[in-house]
Design a protein around this motif. Structure first.
Motif, PDB file in Angstrom:
ATOM      1  N   SER A 133      43.012  13.799  97.664  1.00 40.74           N
ATOM      2  CA  SER A 133      43.404  12.535  97.063  1.00 40.74           C
ATOM      3  C   SER A 133      43.765  11.509  98.138  1.00 40.74           C
ATOM      4  O   SER A 133      43.357  10.349  98.067  1.00 40.74           O
ATOM      5  CB  SER A 133      44.599  12.763  96.134  1.00 40.74           C
ATOM      6  OG  SER A 133      45.066  11.546  95.624  1.00 40.74           O
ATOM      7  N   SER A 136      40.664  10.335 100.120  1.00 40.54           N
ATOM      8  CA  SER A 136      39.777   9.414  99.406  1.00 40.54           C
ATOM      9  C   SER A 136      40.245   7.979  99.578  1.00 40.54           C
ATOM     10  O   SER A 136      39.452   7.054  99.511  1.00 40.54           O
ATOM     11  CB  SER A 136      39.710   9.769  97.919  1.00 40.54           C
ATOM     12  OG  SER A 136      40.947   9.477  97.281  1.00 40.54           O
ATOM     13  N   ASN A 137      41.538   7.800  99.809  1.00 45.91           N
ATOM     14  CA  ASN A 137      42.076   6.455 100.001  1.00 45.91           C
ATOM     15  C   ASN A 137      41.930   5.955 101.428  1.00 45.91           C
ATOM     16  O   ASN A 137      41.908   4.753 101.666  1.00 45.91           O
ATOM     17  CB  ASN A 137      43.564   6.419  99.618  1.00 45.91           C
ATOM     18  CG  ASN A 137      43.779   6.693  98.153  1.00 45.91           C
ATOM     19  OD1 ASN A 137      42.947   6.337  97.329  1.00 45.91           O
ATOM     20  ND2 ASN A 137      44.874   7.337  97.827  1.00 45.91           N
TER      21      ASN A 137
END
Length: 173
Positions: A133, A136-137
């Protein structure tokens, strides 16, 4: 006194009045605080502005879905034991490092953060989910670091770093 720069400064010490508390450094700090304050003022919502709340709660405990447990390896991935053991071993290492007279370095800071992460996650599966997560940023940024390291490696091995450093030293006062 005793700094790694003492030899290059011919034994002379540099007082903080010439570095941290110099007029140009304090001016830069004040200007930075003022610019940040102005930027925050400009982006703050005004009276009557419509505020839309996000539907996603960052504090959601189920951010990483529970794994399907079908095999012993799945059971290990869903267990707290591996992360707790490795995190505890890192804490023991850090304690031994500091008790033995070790100093705080960038590596020690990284090991400390890794120990905290491993102690705070519920399982290796959750750690992988959180990492995916987060990546992905910041994936685009993460791709840049090896490129920068490669560029610096080429500059260092070809001698370009020394040439550029000497050029800047030649024009400085």
């Amino acid at each position: 006194p005793g700094s790694f720069l003492t030899e290059s400064l011919d034994g002379r010490t540099v007082p903080v009045s010439e570095t941290t508390f110099s007029w140009w450094n304090i001016t830069a700090a004040v200007v930075t605080v003022l610019v940040v304050a102005l930027a925050l003022f400009l982006v703050a919502p005004r009276a009557g502005d419509r505020i839309v709340e996000l539907e996603i709660d960052a504090r959601d405990q189920d951010a990483v879905p529970a794994p399907e447990i079908e095999t012993p390896a799945d059971r290990l991935d869903a267990s707290r034991v591996p992360t707790l053991l490795v995190g505890a071993m890192l804490v023991v290492y850090l304690v031994m490092h500091f008790v033995g007279g070790g100093t705080l370095t960038l590596d020690i800071v990284n090991w400390s953060f890794l120990a905290l992460i491993l102690l705070l996650v519920r399982s290796p599966h959750e750690l992988i989910g959180l990492t995916q997560s987060a990546a992905s940023n910041v994936g685009e940024i993460l791709l840049q670091f090896p490129l920068y390291a490669g560029i610096l490696g080429m500059m260092t091995t070809t001698g370009l770093v020394a040439v550029l450093s000497d050029a800047f030293v030649a024009i400085s006062n």
